[in-house]
Design an enzyme around this catalytic site. Structure first.
Site, PDB file in Angstrom:
ATOM      1  N   HIS A  41     -26.017  -3.005  57.030  1.00  0.00           N
ATOM      2  CA  HIS A  41     -25.426  -3.007  55.694  1.00  0.00           C
ATOM      3  C   HIS A  41     -25.688  -1.658  55.028  1.00  0.00           C
ATOM      4  O   HIS A  41     -26.772  -1.087  55.149  1.00  0.00           O
ATOM      5  CB  HIS A  41     -26.010  -4.139  54.848  1.00  0.00           C
ATOM      6  CG  HIS A  41     -25.269  -4.383  53.572  1.00  0.00           C
ATOM      7  ND1 HIS A  41     -25.493  -3.623  52.439  1.00  0.00           N
ATOM      8  CD2 HIS A  41     -24.306  -5.280  53.244  1.00  0.00           C
ATOM      9  CE1 HIS A  41     -24.703  -4.049  51.465  1.00  0.00           C
ATOM     10  NE2 HIS A  41     -23.973  -5.065  51.923  1.00  0.00           N
ATOM     11  N   GLU A  91     -26.265  -0.748  52.023  1.00  0.00           N
ATOM     12  CA  GLU A  91     -27.396  -0.684  51.100  1.00  0.00           C
ATOM     13  C   GLU A  91     -28.711  -0.550  51.857  1.00  0.00           C
ATOM     14  O   GLU A  91     -29.599   0.220  51.458  1.00  0.00           O
ATOM     15  CB  GLU A  91     -27.431  -1.927  50.211  1.00  0.00           C
ATOM     16  CG  GLU A  91     -28.552  -1.887  49.177  1.00  0.00           C
ATOM     17  CD  GLU A  91     -28.657  -3.155  48.359  1.00  0.00           C
ATOM     18  OE1 GLU A  91     -29.797  -3.511  47.971  1.00  0.00           O
ATOM     19  OE2 GLU A  91     -27.623  -3.793  48.098  1.00  0.00           O
ATOM     20  N   CYS A 140     -30.493  -8.800  42.716  1.00  0.00           N
ATOM     21  CA  CYS A 140     -29.971  -8.468  41.397  1.00  0.00           C
ATOM     22  C   CYS A 140     -29.614  -9.723  40.607  1.00  0.00           C
ATOM     23  O   CYS A 140     -29.353 -10.792  41.164  1.00  0.00           O
ATOM     24  CB  CYS A 140     -28.783  -7.517  41.516  1.00  0.00           C
ATOM     25  SG  CYS A 140     -27.181  -8.303  41.680  1.00  0.00           S
ATOM     26  N   SER A 191     -17.838  -8.250  43.450  1.00  0.00           N
ATOM     27  CA  SER A 191     -16.930  -7.108  43.523  1.00  0.00           C
ATOM     28  C   SER A 191     -15.468  -7.537  43.414  1.00  0.00           C
ATOM     29  O   SER A 191     -14.567  -6.810  43.824  1.00  0.00           O
ATOM     30  CB  SER A 191     -17.153  -6.346  44.839  1.00  0.00           C
ATOM     31  OG  SER A 191     -17.090  -7.215  45.954  1.00  0.00           O
TER      32      SER A 191
END
Length: 348
Positions: free
Chosen positions: A145, A147, A215, A288
């Protein structure tokens, strides 16, 4: 459970057969988070300010519709900096990049605008700080990934990837007194805590990050899905297959009691057989996903008898992030500093 489930079988009223009530439970929060809104607007404002083309390294966010819309406006998406002509403008995606990517941009004289989500940047800072103190860092996340690659690049000699609970037995550390875990921001909260619990059985002195790495938007979207899933015959999540937080929403829905779950980019991908025999459909979207795609899904469901929509809210999100400082500086020089403001989220 939100309410007693509607009976599956048809009932009779004064001798007539009546159909069970069909409804949609619409999750809120859903869709754009503050970091995604910031990243998308960064590309939009860069196109206005500098003109097309503006290059973007990787997908700015993991959503097909967003990427194709920005491409139509003049954004060019590339995989690596060497694909960007020297001296051009390049935007780094919301997922973050390793320090070497910034160095590559400098070597090619690129005008780099860093649209990394500030919550991802926080994890980068944590990694650098613990590495400076010579800790072993166990980064919980999915291999490959973007990130994870960016965070690991901050301190590659100190970071080991832990890809879920089953990967715990593979870790090797130097000093059990100096080890800390960090995580990718878009993971399943429950699976991450399961991984941490297994790590702590091996490493009782394992330290936690100073604040939650997953998050707020990921946590909020998973929480509301858990609330509605037990009442849903099927849950439809709008999002792309490469969107980690969107994929996790389907998994969370199934784990919380939904009898079926599906991930779609567009309403046209919904198959009628998914709705056969269903009375309650849950709908949400990844962080997103623009709201217009959710509205198209609701219209699609409405045309198939699911016209009753109840929005189920578990949190209100008001967080916003300012645009990247590189872009704000140039907008100010151009006299445009007051022309851009982050859009409101989850309008419905």
């Amino acid at each position: 459970m939100i309410a007693h489930r509607q009976a599956r079988e048809r009932s009779t009223y004064h001798g007539r057969v009546t159909e069970p009530r069909k409804r949609v439970l619409l999750a809120k929060p859903r869709g754009y988070c503050a970091g995604v809104d910031r990243a998308v607007q960064t590309v939009e404002e860069a196109l206005k300010l500098y003109g097309a083309p503006v290059y973007v390294r990787k997908q700015i966010v993991h959503n097909k519709h967003v990427v194709s819309t920005l491409e139509a406006r003049g954004a060019i998406f590339v995989e690596e900096n060497y694909e960007v002509p020297e001296g051009s403008t390049v935007v780094f995606s919301a997922h973050g990049v390793a320090p070497e990517v910034h160095e590559q941009a400098r070597e090619r004289n690129l005008k780099a605008i860093d649209a990394t989500c500030p919550l991802v940047t926080k994890v980068h800072h944590e990694a650098k700080r613990f590495a400076a103190d010579d800790y072993d860092i166990l980064l919980i996340g999915h291999e490959g990934h973007e990130e994870v690659i960016g965070t690991a690049g901050e301190a590659p000699a100190h970071i080991q990837l832990v890809d879920g609970p089953d990967d715990v037995d593979n870790i090797v550390i130097r000093d059990p007194n100096k080890v800390v875990w960090l995580s990718q921001t878009t993971l399943s909260v429950d699976e991450t805590m399961e991984t941490v619990a297994r790590l702590k059985t091996r490493l009782p002195l394992l330290q936690s990050p100073p604040s939650d790495d997953i998050c707020y938007a990921t946590s909020n979207r998973q929480h509301v899905i858990k609330e509605i899933a037990p009442d849903c015959d099927v849950v439809i999540v709008v999002g792309s297959t490469n969107s980690s937080n969107s994929v996790r929403l389907v998994e969370v829905a199934l784990g919380a009691g939904a009898r079926a779950g599906h991930l779609v980019d567009f309403a046209s991908e919904i198959q009628d057989e998914w709705l056969e025999g269903a009375t309650t459909v849950g709908v949400s979207s990844g962080a997103s996903v623009p709201e217009e795609l959710v509205m198209e899904v609701l219209a699609h469901l409405g045309s198939r008898g699911f016209g009753e929509v109840t929005e189920y809210t578990t949190a209100e999100e008001r967080l916003t992030f300012s645009l990247p400082q590189e872009l704000r500086r140039d907008m100010k020089l151009a006299g445009l500093a007051g022309s851009a403001s982050l859009r409101g989220q989850n309008a419905s």
